[in-house]
Design a protein around this motif. Structure first.
Motif, short mmCIF file in Angstrom:
data_model
loop_
_atom_site.label_atom_id
_atom_site.label_comp_id
_atom_site.label_asym_id
_atom_site.label_seq_id
_atom_site.Cartn_x
_atom_site.Cartn_y
_atom_site.Cartn_z
N UNK A 22 46.27 51.77 51.21
CA UNK A 22 45.17 51.82 50.25
C UNK A 22 44.86 50.41 49.75
N UNK A 23 43.59 50.13 49.63
CA UNK A 23 43.14 48.88 49.01
C UNK A 23 42.99 49.12 47.51
N UNK A 24 43.47 48.18 46.71
CA UNK A 24 43.41 48.37 45.25
C UNK A 24 41.97 48.46 44.75
N UNK A 25 41.09 47.67 45.41
CA UNK A 25 39.66 47.72 45.14
C UNK A 25 39.23 47.40 43.71
N UNK A 40 36.79 45.45 41.49
CA UNK A 40 35.48 44.95 41.93
C UNK A 40 35.46 43.41 41.91
N UNK A 52 37.08 40.30 43.29
CA UNK A 52 38.07 39.89 44.29
C UNK A 52 39.04 38.85 43.71
N UNK A 108 39.67 43.89 36.94
CA UNK A 108 40.43 44.97 37.58
C UNK A 108 41.57 44.45 38.42
N UNK A 114 44.81 47.06 39.30
CA UNK A 114 45.41 48.28 39.87
C UNK A 114 46.66 47.96 40.68
N UNK A 122 41.06 57.15 41.86
CA UNK A 122 41.92 56.50 42.85
C UNK A 122 42.76 57.55 43.61
#
Lengths: 154, 748
Positions: free
Chosen positions: B178-181, B183, B185, B234, B236, B648
């Motif tokens: 899974x990518x933490x994503x 927004x 980068x 963000x 995560x 998520x």
């Protein structure tokens, strides 16, 4: 090229490279850093601005395409120090967490309200379908828009 | 308990005013005088010896430097080690000498403009001499040398159970990368300050960890490196380990110029960290009444190309499995393998999303076999308040999972829905309800160094400040700390400033904003510092005004004293002023805090789904999450955590996956291919809280930020399985998998 357009209500003329992305023009040349970059391919919506009353991702628009057009960014939303009702509603409803998606999210909602002042819940969801948010699960954002529509804002 | 005035209230965070106006300066929005831009050049091959030619790149006008492995210090580090004491093996350089995954950091281009940097990065010539990479766990298991870590955890003796006389249910399943994503980068900004210190601004989760890495890599003393937590778009868990900070600091330190190292989305997906994929089998033995007698779990984790969290993910995973159900005989064999893919790292829930993904499906299969309601089965087995951890972990504390299930059943109308939901079925649509439970921790007590420090002051203008190394990831940590401070000090939370982590300003904290420790550990430390400061304010008033201390009352930033004629009032500010003038003392409190406990935190999630049998698509119609939080800090923020965590977890259940081809190329390098849930696909999430106020956390609180991302996924898996009669335990449950399963079922 000499670009002439309106940014946040102000007419501007600037020498630009027409192949520059609108995103870079706004952030770098205009200093409007409320426009955020999250994916660079028009999928996350963080760079959303309003172009002639339509929400667009500014990373997929060239600066050369905005000749004589009107651009609204998050910085242009408040009037005489008074926040837009959507900004207030986002603040009051916990619709903002990390805040990185917020400018694009608010502008997508603003464009919706320009077209439809009384959107349904489904229409709100559709309006922000191109704006990704990892923090909120969207619920409080939708609620904020509903509150703004109903005028339930302090 | 005493009524709370500030804690638990829906107060509005102060940072959101600027965020709503686009005024907040994230790292990407900053510009320092003479600032350079930097970009990493990433490997395009999963395993290869490399030779790099930088000549063309260096000739691009505006380029200041193009670094490769030969230029960086020959010191290795492990970006997972948040203090030297963690001690996991160090195997990573600032820039690698060999390509070990698609995304490996091979070169760093630094220049005056982004345009120059982008052009030069595309002109760095890398010759790869490819070797056969190890992609995925199946390939990794073929060679024992790929094992990075293995550990067996146990209680009782599963092997001695008479399995032939028991009901034994085995489930094999897996969870994906899974990518933490976030927004925003990954990004960092570094500069040399006016006295020659190296300053790094980074949206990170642990400033003291970043300082440790930079100092050890650049051989600079701790006292010369200032790491400042920047506004964070963000994390995560994705920004939990150092990623871009060492390279950014290296460039700035070498060139003696400010440097901003930025990443784009494909780099963020391929070249940072990811949630460790896992494959496991779960074998559970129960008696005919549904009492769990024993469980055996074998789990393999894909650790990626460097060690990072190889040991931590296996241990964090194992630990949780002893803390949700009373299981007297349990053995867990966990292994982590090296592969040639993106290294693993912290990711919201840390081991819990993997642990519960398969075990909770396994429990539903047992319930099905016994003809028992899944909630009833769980109620027979869940832990109860005061239970010990049979594997030797910390006591579970006021564990209220039973109440979570019961309250959820009532609110969700579980029994009724479970009995009648299928009546809604049509030729095309199948409906189902399912539920799942989850547990998580409250910090590092019992595992790693767990302490924090607070320095609190009360100023003559009546404002107060708390210095504690917290990192607001966007969840509202700062507001939470303000509310706790306000409750302790009996004053307006908006007159309290909580400074975020800065290694030059914050007193030491052992572990940063991770491991669900912030509210429970740091929050309690703020409470104690606030209480100590209030004592000092009262003492000062007693000394200055000759008041009897035990008759002084505090309210709203004022001290009140029943004088002879009428009540006397003094603001905290007045006391501060008079105290300094008369006694040469400033009002402050200095606390070192180590928690006594690390209880479990619990959730039960209930989901209703609609499965389209033509397309295989699953729509989540309803989600209810009940959390045992002890005490909510701020309902708006808590609901926000639950709704976001659900996004998520549902993503893991149905959509998200970093996919690789056989050569290790990443198939989902941007959001067009990496499917995060957007607004139309997100159900309304209902939150309920069990608040028993009975923990060592601030005002009886426990953690919330990670456990929220665990139970919704398996609840949806169970609902899908109930809807169509499948046995999915491998995630994500994509339309393709559903259609294939339905086709195979038809053939049978």
């Amino acid at each position: 090229m000499l670009l002439s357009c309106t940014v946040n209500g102000e007419k501007i003329e600037k020498e630009i490279d027409p192949a520059k992305r609108l995103l870079d023009f706004l952030r770098d040349d205009m200093g409007l850093t409320g426009v955020k970059e999250g994916c660079s391919e028009g999928e996350c919506g963080a760079c959303t601005v309003i172009l002639d009353n339509q929400a667009v991702t500014s990373c997929t628009v060239y600066a050369g395409q905005v000749m004589d057009r009107e651009i609204l960014t998050i910085e242009g939303l408040e009037k005489n120090g008074e926040l837009d009702i959507l900004q207030k509603a986002f603040i009051e409803n916990g619709a903002i967490q990390c805040g990185f998606c917020t400018p694009g999210m608010i502008l997508s909602c603003r464009a919706l309200l320009m077209e439809k002042p009384n959107p349904t819940r489904e229409e709100i969801k559709r309006a922000i379908e191109g704006n990704l948010c990892r923090c909120t699960g969207y619920e409080k954002i939708i609620k904020a828009v509903e509150c703004a529509v109903k005028g339930e804002v302090q | 308990m005493k009524e709370l005035k500030y804690v638990g209230k829906r107060l509005i965070r102060e940072d959101v005013y600027d965020k709503a106006r686009g005024k907040t300066q994230y790292t990407c929005d900053r510009k320092l005088e003479g600032m350079l831009y930097a970009k990493l050049v990433l490997s395009e091959k999963a395993l290869a010896e490399i030779s790099i030619n930088t000549d063309k790149a260096e000739q691009v006008p505006g380029i200041c430097a193009v670094y490769t492995h030969k230029d960086v210090p020959k010191t290795k580090y492990n970006p997972h080690n948040w203090t030297p004491g963690v001690g996991a093996p160090e195997d990573m350089y600032i820039l690698s000498e060999k390509a070990r995954y698609v995304g490996d950091h091979l070169a760093l281009v630094v220049g005056e403009t982004k345009e120059a940097v982008e052009e030069a990065a595309s002109l760095v010539e890398i010759v790869y001499r490819e070797e056969t990479p190890v992609i995925g766990l199946k390939a990794a298991r073929e060679n024992k040398e790929n094992i990075a870590f293995e550990k067996e955890s146990r209680c009782g003796d599963f092997g001695s159970l008479p399995l032939e006389n028991l009901i034994v249910e085995e489930t094999a399943g897996s969870t994906q990368a899974i990518h933490h994503a976030p927004i925003e980068p990954h990004i960092a900004l570094s500069a040399i300050d006016e006295t020659g210190n190296l300053v790094v601004w980074t949206p990170c989760q642990t400033v003291f960890m970043v300082r440790y890495h930079i100092c050890s890599l650049l051989d600079v003393p701790y006292t010369k490196v200032r790491v400042v937590k920047a506004v964070m778009g963000g994390s995560f868990g994705g920004k939990g380990l150092s990623v871009v900070e060492p390279a950014c600091a290296f460039a700035s330190w070498t060139l003696k110029r400010p440097v901003m190292l930025y990443m784009d989305r494909p780099a963020d997906i391929t070249a940072t960290r990811r949630r460790n994929p896992s494959e496991m089998t779960v074998k559970t033995a129960v008696d005919k009444d549904g009492k769990i007698l024993g469980r055996f779990i074998a789990c393999d984790f894909d650790g990626g190309a460097y060690y990072t969290n190889a040991s931590a993910i296996a241990m964090a995973f194992s630990k949780k499995l002893f803390r949700l159900y009373r299981i007297e005989n349990q053995t867990i064999e966990a292994r982590t393998f090296y592969t040639n893919t993106t290294p693993g790292g912290s990711c919201r829930g840390y081991g819990s999303p993997q642990a519960h993904a398969v075990t909770e499906v396994n429990l539903d299969q047992i319930a099905d076999r016994l003809g028992m309601d899944p909630c009833e089965l769980r109620l027979k087995n869940v832990v109860l308040p005061g239970d010990d951890d049979p594997a030797g972990g910390t006591n579970l504390g006021d564990a209220r999972i039973r109440e979570c299930i019961l309250k959820g059943m009532e609110e969700f109308h579980w029994k009724e829905k479970r009995a009648h939901i299928r009546e809604k079925n049509t030729d095309r649509y199948a409906y189902g309800v399912g539920m799942a439970c989850a547990t998580h921790g409250n910090g590092y007590k019992g595992g790693y160094p767990e302490l924090t420090n607070v320095y609190a002051q009360l100023h003559p203008d009546g404002s107060a400040e708390f210095r504690i190394a917290v990192h607001d990831q966007g969840c509202g940590t700062v507001m939470t700390m303000q509310q706790i401070g306000a409750e302790a000090l009996h004053m307006d939370p908006y007159k309290i400033k909580v400074y975020e982590a800065d290694t030059f300003l914050s007193p030491y904290d052992s572990a940063g904003t991770q491991a669900s420790r912030v509210t429970y550990v740091c929050g309690r430390a703020v409470q104690e510092a606030g209480e100590a400061l209030l004592e000092k304010i009262k003492n000062a008033a007693a000394a200055v005004y000759g008041w009897e201390k035990n008759r002084i009352e505090a309210e709203d930033g004022m001290l009140k004293y029943p004088g002879t004629d009428r009540e006397e009032c003094r603001t905290y500010g007045e006391v501060s002023k008079e105290y300094e003038k008369k006694f040469s003392r400033y009002l402050h409190a200095d606390i070192e805090y180590e928690p006594d406990s690390n209880p479990g935190v619990y959730c039960a999630a209930f989901a209703e789904v609609k499965v389209d049998k033509y397309t295989g698509q699953t729509e989540v119609l309803d989600l209810l999450a009940v959390h045992d939080v002890g005490q909510c800090m701020n309902y708006t923020l808590s609901e926000g955590q639950i709704e976001g965590g659900a996004q998520m977890s549902l993503g893991q259940a149905l959509f998200e996956e970093i996919g690789y081809d056989g050569k290790g190329n990443v198939k989902s390098r941007n959001f067009s291919k990496y499917h995060m849930i957007n607004a139309p696909d997100m159900p309304k999430v209902r939150s309920l809280f069990i608040e028993e106020h009975n923990t060592d956390g601030p005002y009886g609180a426990k953690s919330l930020g990670e456990v929220v991302a665990v139970a919704p996924g398996p609840a949806v898996a169970n609902a899908v399985n109930f809807a169509i009669g499948s046995r999915f335990a491998s995630y994500p449950i994509t339309p393709e998998k559903v259609v294939l399963w339905l086709e195979n079922k038809e053939k049978e």
